[in-house]
Design a protein around this motif. Structure first.
Motif, mmCIF file in Angstrom:
data_model
loop_
_atom_site.group_PDB
_atom_site.id
_atom_site.type_symbol
_atom_site.label_atom_id
_atom_site.label_comp_id
_atom_site.label_asym_id
_atom_site.label_seq_id
_atom_site.Cartn_x
_atom_site.Cartn_y
_atom_site.Cartn_z
ATOM 1 N N PHE A 166 -0.522 10.826 31.551
ATOM 2 C CA PHE A 166 -0.545 12.123 30.876
ATOM 3 C C PHE A 166 0.869 12.626 30.602
ATOM 4 O O PHE A 166 1.754 12.520 31.455
ATOM 5 N N GLN A 167 1.043 13.195 29.426
ATOM 6 C CA GLN A 167 2.269 13.904 29.091
ATOM 7 C C GLN A 167 2.015 15.404 29.289
ATOM 8 O O GLN A 167 0.875 15.870 29.162
ATOM 9 N N MET A 171 -1.621 17.863 28.817
ATOM 10 C CA MET A 171 -2.297 18.691 29.815
ATOM 11 C C MET A 171 -2.515 20.102 29.287
ATOM 12 O O MET A 171 -3.441 20.791 29.706
ATOM 13 N N THR A 172 -1.664 20.532 28.357
ATOM 14 C CA THR A 172 -1.850 21.845 27.737
ATOM 15 C C THR A 172 -3.146 21.886 26.943
ATOM 16 O O THR A 172 -3.895 22.869 26.976
ATOM 17 N N LEU A 173 -3.419 20.806 26.203
ATOM 18 C CA LEU A 173 -4.668 20.728 25.435
ATOM 19 C C LEU A 173 -5.874 20.771 26.359
ATOM 20 O O LEU A 173 -6.845 21.506 26.105
ATOM 21 N N ILE A 174 -5.831 20.020 27.440
ATOM 22 C CA ILE A 174 -6.936 19.995 28.404
ATOM 23 C C ILE A 174 -7.101 21.356 29.073
ATOM 24 O O ILE A 174 -8.211 21.884 29.187
ATOM 25 N N SER A 175 -5.983 21.930 29.505
ATOM 26 C CA SER A 175 -6.041 23.203 30.235
ATOM 27 C C SER A 175 -6.553 24.335 29.352
ATOM 28 O O SER A 175 -7.312 25.193 29.806
ATOM 29 N N SER A 237 -2.963 6.549 27.020
ATOM 30 C CA SER A 237 -2.818 7.978 27.271
ATOM 31 C C SER A 237 -3.804 8.788 26.438
ATOM 32 O O SER A 237 -4.407 9.751 26.924
ATOM 33 N N THR A 238 -3.973 8.387 25.183
ATOM 34 C CA THR A 238 -4.925 9.086 24.305
ATOM 35 C C THR A 238 -6.336 9.039 24.879
ATOM 36 O O THR A 238 -7.039 10.062 24.949
ATOM 37 N N MET A 239 -6.778 7.876 25.298
ATOM 38 C CA MET A 239 -8.126 7.742 25.862
ATOM 39 C C MET A 239 -8.268 8.537 27.161
ATOM 40 O O MET A 239 -9.310 9.151 27.410
ATOM 41 N N CYS A 240 -7.243 8.541 27.996
ATOM 42 C CA CYS A 240 -7.312 9.272 29.268
ATOM 43 C C CYS A 240 -7.416 10.778 29.044
ATOM 44 O O CYS A 240 -8.154 11.474 29.744
ATOM 45 N N VAL A 241 -6.673 11.268 28.054
ATOM 46 C CA VAL A 241 -6.732 12.703 27.742
ATOM 47 C C VAL A 241 -8.132 13.097 27.295
ATOM 48 O O VAL A 241 -8.719 14.083 27.784
ATOM 49 N N LEU A 242 -8.696 12.357 26.374
ATOM 50 C CA LEU A 242 -10.021 12.691 25.851
ATOM 51 C C LEU A 242 -11.114 12.449 26.899
ATOM 52 O O LEU A 242 -12.110 13.190 26.937
ATOM 53 N N ALA A 243 -10.935 11.450 27.748
ATOM 54 C CA ALA A 243 -11.911 11.216 28.815
ATOM 55 C C ALA A 243 -11.896 12.368 29.818
ATOM 56 O O ALA A 243 -12.953 12.808 30.296
ATOM 57 N N THR A 244 -10.717 12.865 30.141
ATOM 58 C CA THR A 244 -10.615 14.007 31.053
ATOM 59 C C THR A 244 -11.237 15.252 30.437
ATOM 60 O O THR A 244 -11.928 16.021 31.120
ATOM 61 N N ALA A 245 -10.997 15.457 29.147
ATOM 62 C CA ALA A 245 -11.620 16.592 28.460
ATOM 63 C C ALA A 245 -13.140 16.460 28.453
ATOM 64 O O ALA A 245 -13.867 17.457 28.595
ATOM 65 N N TRP A 246 -13.630 15.243 28.304
ATOM 66 C CA TRP A 246 -15.075 14.998 28.315
ATOM 67 C C TRP A 246 -15.684 15.353 29.670
ATOM 68 O O TRP A 246 -16.730 16.002 29.736
ATOM 69 N N VAL A 247 -15.036 14.941 30.747
ATOM 70 C CA VAL A 247 -15.533 15.283 32.080
ATOM 71 C C VAL A 247 -15.475 16.797 32.303
ATOM 72 O O VAL A 247 -16.379 17.388 32.901
ATOM 73 N N GLY A 248 -14.405 17.423 31.801
ATOM 74 C CA GLY A 248 -14.327 18.886 31.895
ATOM 75 C C GLY A 248 -15.474 19.562 31.172
ATOM 76 O O GLY A 248 -16.027 20.563 31.654
#
Length: 328
Positions: A166-167, A171-175, A237-248
């Motif tokens: 993650f950059q 994390m700003t997008l997720i948060s 990194s792209t997949m990890c960001v979207l996967a984390t958003a999906w779980v959220g």
């Protein structure tokens, strides 16, 4: 009564008079009364605390012991009073309420003073307290998911041969869309559910399923991407960001039960916000275009996350409910 509150009237007056007045104002089971002068031992007082609704000719010390007996039986006790003879019971209770027109001693020891001298305000006070606590628990669980996720992954990637996925801007997008906006909306909603259990335990039980699922998804994507698919850091990194958003999103859906128009709109906005950030501002958030291997890997991770999250959420919820029943 529908809120699970048991009412008891404790007075220094004649029990028959107190019972008659209690019946007139609609106190449930007000005909069940006892004269406290007949309760000559602590054991008798403790037994009466759970058997009767109206108590007459009660001394200040007996009022305190009645409060303590109810607490020992596992109840959370709120005591209301306005006289000097109520001070001991007010101090012993979990929540003490006095009226502004009451004695100085009662006002000084009470945690809450009704400035309008109207006990009819109490249901609103209780409802507001429950709304604040319940909504804060839901919002805190969203924040804790990110905290646990970041801490565990930071430790894991110290020993793993790959870069942290993650950059800061990601994390700003997720948060923003899976924590900040949902917690703001959920915190303002009305909520009159009874507060059960301890705050920290409730928050942890709700957040751990999301944290564990996100951790597994991120680690799985890294392992498969680097060892099998040969993807680079930006793609992983792209997949990890979207996967984390999906779980959220899965957690937000769970916390939104039962659905209301506002909660349904919230879910739509969360989905739209993440998609908008990933498609309209890909450079800003470090989002790479999806290739066929990325689509397959992300789809598998997203589909696998749904049953894993639901099983964990159900397991933690069942364990927590059983633990609460045992404590009661």
């Amino acid at each position: 009564i529908e809120q699970g509150v048991d009412l008891k009237v404790i007075s220094g007056d004649d029990p028959r008079t107190v019972s008659g007045i209690a019946q007139i104002v609609g106190i449930p089971h007000a005909d069940s009364y006892v004269d406290a002068t007949t309760l000559l031992s602590d054991a008798a007082l403790e037994n009466a605390a759970t058997c009767y609704q109206v108590f007459g000719r009660v001394t200040p010390e007996q009022k305190k012991k009645l409060v303590q007996s109810l607490q020992a039986a596992g109840h959370t006790v709120a005591m209301t009073g306005d006289g000097v003879n109520d001070v001991l019971a007010l101090k012993a209770s979990d929540c003490s309420v006095a009226m502004a027109a009451g004695s100085d001693a009662a006002r000084n020891v009470a945690q809450l003073v009704l400035v309008n001298n109207d006990f009819a305000s109490m249901p609103k006070v209780v409802a507001e307290g429950r709304r604040a606590i319940n909504n804060l628990q839901r919002s805190a669980s969203l924040f804790l998911v990110k905290t646990v996720l970041s801490m565990v992954l930071a430790v894991c990637f110290i020993v793993l041969p790959w870069q942290y996925p993650f950059q800061p801007i990601q994390m700003t997008l997720i948060s923003a869309f899976t924590i900040g906006l949902p917690s703001f909306v959920l915190a303002l909603e009305p909520n009159k559910d009874r507060v059960k259990g301890k705050f920290l335990v409730n928050v942890i039980v709700r957040s751990l399923p999301g944290s564990i699922t996100a951790i597994l998804a991120v680690l799985g994507l890294n392992i498969v991407s680097y060892t099998t698919l040969g993807l680079d850091y930006a793609q992983v990194s792209t997949m990890c960001v979207l996967a984390t958003a999906w779980v959220g999103l899965l957690l937000i859906v769970r916390l939104s039960f039962p659905f209301t128009p506002i909660r349904a709109a919230l879910i739509v906005v969360v989905i739209g916000g993440v998609i908008l950030g990933a498609t309209v501002f890909p450079t800003l958030f470090g989002i790479e275009p999806f290739t066929q291997p990325m689509i397959v890997a992300f789809a598998v991770a997203a589909l696998a996350a749904v049953p894993v999250f639901n099983v964990l959420y159900q397991a933690f919820g069942s364990w927590h409910a059983k633990r609460q029943d045992e404590l009661v």
